[in-house]
Design a protein around this motif. Structure first.
Motif, PDB file in Angstrom:
ATOM      1  N   LEU A 163       8.136   0.224  13.159  1.00  0.00           N
ATOM      2  CA  LEU A 163       8.432   1.507  13.797  1.00  0.00           C
ATOM      3  C   LEU A 163       7.574   1.770  15.023  1.00  0.00           C
ATOM      4  CD1 LEU A 163       8.549   3.592  10.486  1.00  0.00           C
ATOM      5  CD2 LEU A 163      10.504   2.668  11.747  1.00  0.00           C
ATOM      6  N   ALA A 164       6.616   0.873  15.291  1.00  0.00           N
ATOM      7  CA  ALA A 164       5.627   1.134  16.341  1.00  0.00           C
ATOM      8  C   ALA A 164       6.262   1.252  17.717  1.00  0.00           C
ATOM      9  CB  ALA A 164       4.562   0.032  16.331  1.00  0.00           C
ATOM     10  N   VAL A 165       7.214   0.378  18.029  1.00  0.00           N
ATOM     11  CA  VAL A 165       7.883   0.404  19.334  1.00  0.00           C
ATOM     12  C   VAL A 165       9.155   1.232  19.207  1.00  0.00           C
ATOM     13  CG1 VAL A 165       8.962  -0.970  21.144  1.00  0.00           C
ATOM     14  CG2 VAL A 165       6.964  -1.862  19.924  1.00  0.00           C
ATOM     15  N   GLY A 166       9.212   2.314  19.909  1.00  0.00           N
ATOM     16  CA  GLY A 166      10.402   3.150  19.894  1.00  0.00           C
ATOM     17  C   GLY A 166      10.312   4.366  18.998  1.00  0.00           C
ATOM     18  N   GLY A 167       9.227   4.478  18.218  1.00  0.00           N
ATOM     19  CA  GLY A 167       9.040   5.671  17.402  1.00  0.00           C
ATOM     20  C   GLY A 167      10.148   5.916  16.411  1.00  0.00           C
ATOM     21  N   GLY A 168      10.486   4.899  15.619  1.00  0.00           N
ATOM     22  CA  GLY A 168      11.577   5.029  14.661  1.00  0.00           C
ATOM     23  C   GLY A 168      11.273   5.972  13.513  1.00  0.00           C
ATOM     24  N   ASP A 169      12.326   6.345  12.784  1.00  0.00           N
ATOM     25  CA  ASP A 169      12.216   7.252  11.638  1.00  0.00           C
ATOM     26  C   ASP A 169      12.032   6.460  10.352  1.00  0.00           C
ATOM     27  OD1 ASP A 169      12.684   9.263  13.454  1.00  0.00           O
ATOM     28  OD2 ASP A 169      14.811   9.467  12.953  1.00  0.00           O
ATOM     29  N   LEU A 170      11.415   7.103   9.371  1.00  0.00           N
ATOM     30  CA  LEU A 170      11.144   6.459   8.087  1.00  0.00           C
ATOM     31  C   LEU A 170      11.587   7.361   6.950  1.00  0.00           C
ATOM     32  CD1 LEU A 170       9.774   4.343   6.231  1.00  0.00           C
ATOM     33  CD2 LEU A 170       7.603   5.520   6.652  1.00  0.00           C
ATOM     34  N   TRP A 171      12.399   6.812   6.071  1.00  0.00           N
ATOM     35  CA  TRP A 171      12.834   7.519   4.859  1.00  0.00           C
ATOM     36  C   TRP A 171      12.348   6.744   3.640  1.00  0.00           C
ATOM     37  CZ3 TRP A 171      18.193  10.229   4.301  1.00  0.00           C
ATOM     38  CH2 TRP A 171      18.351  11.175   5.331  1.00  0.00           C
ATOM     39  N   LEU A 172      11.681   7.435   2.724  1.00  0.00           N
ATOM     40  CA  LEU A 172      11.317   6.876   1.427  1.00  0.00           C
ATOM     41  C   LEU A 172      12.187   7.550   0.372  1.00  0.00           C
ATOM     42  CD1 LEU A 172       7.399   7.008   1.624  1.00  0.00           C
ATOM     43  CD2 LEU A 172       8.937   5.230   2.487  1.00  0.00           C
ATOM     44  N   MET A 173      12.878   6.761  -0.433  1.00  0.00           N
ATOM     45  CA  MET A 173      13.813   7.314  -1.415  1.00  0.00           C
ATOM     46  C   MET A 173      13.556   6.649  -2.762  1.00  0.00           C
ATOM     47  SD  MET A 173      17.124   6.774   1.015  1.00  0.00           S
ATOM     48  CE  MET A 173      16.743   5.028   1.075  1.00  0.00           C
ATOM     49  N   SER A 174      13.382   7.480  -3.804  1.00  0.00           N
ATOM     50  CA  SER A 174      13.116   6.861  -5.098  1.00  0.00           C
ATOM     51  C   SER A 174      13.096   7.885  -6.221  1.00  0.00           C
ATOM     52  CB  SER A 174      11.762   6.135  -5.066  1.00  0.00           C
ATOM     53  OG  SER A 174      11.575   5.355  -6.218  1.00  0.00           O
ATOM     54  N   THR A 175      13.238   7.363  -7.434  1.00  0.00           N
ATOM     55  CA  THR A 175      12.846   8.067  -8.646  1.00  0.00           C
ATOM     56  C   THR A 175      11.390   7.690  -8.903  1.00  0.00           C
ATOM     57  OG1 THR A 175      15.090   7.900  -9.502  1.00  0.00           O
ATOM     58  CG2 THR A 175      13.360   8.321 -11.106  1.00  0.00           C
ATOM     59  N   PRO A 176      10.535   8.588  -9.391  1.00  0.00           N
ATOM     60  CA  PRO A 176       9.126   8.241  -9.606  1.00  0.00           C
ATOM     61  C   PRO A 176       8.942   7.083 -10.581  1.00  0.00           C
ATOM     62  CG  PRO A 176       9.451  10.617  -9.720  1.00  0.00           C
ATOM     63  CD  PRO A 176      10.812  10.002  -9.705  1.00  0.00           C
ATOM     64  N   MET A 177       7.782   6.430 -10.484  1.00  0.00           N
ATOM     65  CA  MET A 177       7.388   5.416 -11.459  1.00  0.00           C
ATOM     66  C   MET A 177       5.874   5.450 -11.612  1.00  0.00           C
ATOM     67  SD  MET A 177       8.134   1.312 -11.739  1.00  0.00           S
ATOM     68  CE  MET A 177       6.688   0.856 -10.789  1.00  0.00           C
ATOM     69  N   GLY A 178       5.398   6.454 -12.336  1.00  0.00           N
ATOM     70  CA  GLY A 178       3.966   6.566 -12.570  1.00  0.00           C
ATOM     71  C   GLY A 178       3.214   7.154 -11.388  1.00  0.00           C
ATOM     72  N   LYS A 179       1.945   7.411 -11.622  1.00  0.00           N
ATOM     73  CA  LYS A 179       1.072   7.989 -10.593  1.00  0.00           C
ATOM     74  C   LYS A 179       0.343   6.882  -9.857  1.00  0.00           C
ATOM     75  CE  LYS A 179       0.338  12.340 -13.080  1.00  0.00           C
ATOM     76  NZ  LYS A 179      -0.660  13.273 -13.628  1.00  0.00           N
ATOM     77  N   ARG A 180       1.124   6.115  -9.085  1.00  0.00           N
ATOM     78  CA  ARG A 180       0.549   4.976  -8.387  1.00  0.00           C
ATOM     79  C   ARG A 180       1.430   4.632  -7.196  1.00  0.00           C
ATOM     80  NH1 ARG A 180       3.956   0.992  -9.241  1.00  0.00           N
ATOM     81  NH2 ARG A 180       2.571  -0.547  -8.327  1.00  0.00           N
TER      82      ARG A 180
END
Length: 451
Positions: A163-180
């Motif tokens: 994402l460094a060149v061009g300032g791209g977007d980031l999506w994180l998608m998930s169901t949780p899996m513990g506190k880690r």
């Protein structure tokens, strides 16, 4: 025909920036998002975290987002990463199905095994779940990480520079899996630059109450809370629960050593640090409480730089032994597995001011040896730390330089003793705690210089 010409001549390919994303989904993709899904799709944040229940539809709306981005920015690159290549391929398949509803011809980009080429010249590329196989992409417009809670931290670190060149977007998608892991850290401690969406099962009218009641009954409350209520719980996949580890942190203001000191050393290999942990055993507590684990304090943690020559490793160990031998009875415990054997020989000639035990760490279930050379199963070393934490008898200095690294290693340790990250600090502490358990009680110590 160029992609510009295809875009002009293809039916139903109105540039996405001329359409609201929800209108684009309805009119171009024949997909009507639910209310909460529409809220996520409309987000204009460059950093999005979606914490959602199972079967909520995150992959479908992310695929719609990817196609919309591909038309809104012709010629752009959208990358999706998942724990496995199969999951990335499933995501691209969903995107292909949506694209076919527009009457478009579905094809790959000709370079990547899991990919989709849009008539706009944009590409959607699915990556395998291995850090060594994802490098080489740059100027990514949108990076989607699916099932992020199950993606290793090492892979996440390898993906972000895209994402460094061009300032791209980031999506994180998930169901949780513990506190880690990075998904939990970003959700809990990531700061205000993340836009967070939580969508438990109550936001998904397609799942019946009868099914949910059956799931809770059959799978148990902890699993149900994680999979359907979006809660980060210590779910049993971790050997050391986050709550247990964080409860062990304390401020250590006292400069006085009140008992024996045990110095654990996990010797580094090619890609691992040499880690040193100093654990003090409070002999005042042992005097009236006959238990082998009582008030063990991690007083010092060090990691030597990667590639440090073993001669300098031995010299640093000797310095630490000298520091503590002047004020307390101390004992050195060294991992003698593999390359550790010649280093142990060097330490035996280094005129140390404390005793030393060389421990070969095994994968079996039997301990062996006697005196200065022992073999101990890794399981036994780790279970010793676990028991001490559960009984509240192991404390970790909150302000130690490597305290944060130790906490991270502990909570990433799986129930089978496996580790997706380094485990050098954990093993150094485990070696020291093991010796504290088997060693005889020594004389009370004095005050450490400079502490």
């Amino acid at each position: 025909m160029t992609w510009e010409q295809e875009l002009e001549s293809a039916p139903g390919t109105i540039p996405a920036d001329d359409l609201d994303v929800i209108q684009f989904c309805k009119e171009q993709l024949a997909f009507v998002p639910e209310e909460r899904q529409a809220e996520v799709l409309r987000s204009e944040s460059s950093r999005v975290i979606l914490n959602c229940s199972r079967q909520w539809g995150k992959s479908t709306i992310a695929a719609a987002k990817a196609i919309h981005r591909g038309y809104a920015k012709p010629g752009c690159l959208v990358v999706v990463a998942s724990p496995t290549e199969r999951q990335s391929a499933e995501f691209v398949r969903k995107a292909s199905e949506l694209l076919s509803r527009m009457g478009e011809r579905v094809r790959g980009d000709g370079d990547n095994k899991v990919s989709l080429m849009l008539p706009s010249g944009s590409r959607i590329v699915g990556l395998p779940g291995k850090e060594g196989n994802v490098r080489g992409f740059s100027a990514v417009s949108l990076l989607l990480i699916d099932e992020a809670a199950r993606v290793p931290d090492s892979l996440y670190r390898a993906l972000r520079p895209m994402l460094a060149v061009g300032g791209g977007d980031l999506w994180l998608m998930s169901t949780p899996m513990g506190k880690r892991g990075f998904f939990y850290e970003a959700w809990t401690h990531g700061g205000s630059h993340w836009t967070r969406f939580e969508s438990p099962v109550l936001d998904c009218p397609r799942i019946s109450q009868e099914f949910l009641e059956e799931e809770r009954r059959e799978q148990g409350d902890l699993w149900f809370r994680q999979e359907y209520l979006c809660e980060f719980v210590d779910n049993g996949t971790q050997l050391f629960g986050r709550d247990l580890v964080e409860a062990a942190l304390e401020d250590m203001d006292s400069r006085r050593v009140r008992g024996s000191v045990f110095i654990g050393v996990d010797l580094g290999k090619m890609q691992d640090f040499t880690a040193i942990a100093v654990v003090e055993r409070d002999e005042q507590a042992l005097a009236w409480m006959p238990t082998v684990y009582r008030d063990l304090r991690v007083r010092q943690l060090e990691r030597l730089p990667l590639g440090t020559p073993y001669t300098l490793v031995v010299e640093r160990i000797r310095e630490i032994c000298d520091e503590y031998a002047g004020v307390a009875r101390c004992h050195l415990v060294v991992d003698a597995t593999g390359v550790g054997a010649p280093v142990v020989d060097m330490l035996r000639t280094a005129r140390l001011r404390c005793g030393m035990t060389a421990v070969s760490i095994t994968g079996g279930d039997r301990a062996g040896g006697r005196g200065e050379s022992r073999s101990v199963p890794k399981r036994d070393l780790l279970s010793g730390v676990q028991v001490a934490l559960e009984k509240g008898e192991l404390r970790i200095g909150r302000k130690l330089k490597e305290a944060g690294s130790l906490v991270k290693e502990l909570i990433h340790m799986r129930g089978d003793g496996g580790q997706s990250e380094h485990d050098d600090l954990v093993m150094a502490v485990a070696l020291a705690c093991w010796k504290a358990r088997v060693a005889e009680v020594g004389p009370q110590g004095g005050r450490l210089p400079g502490m």
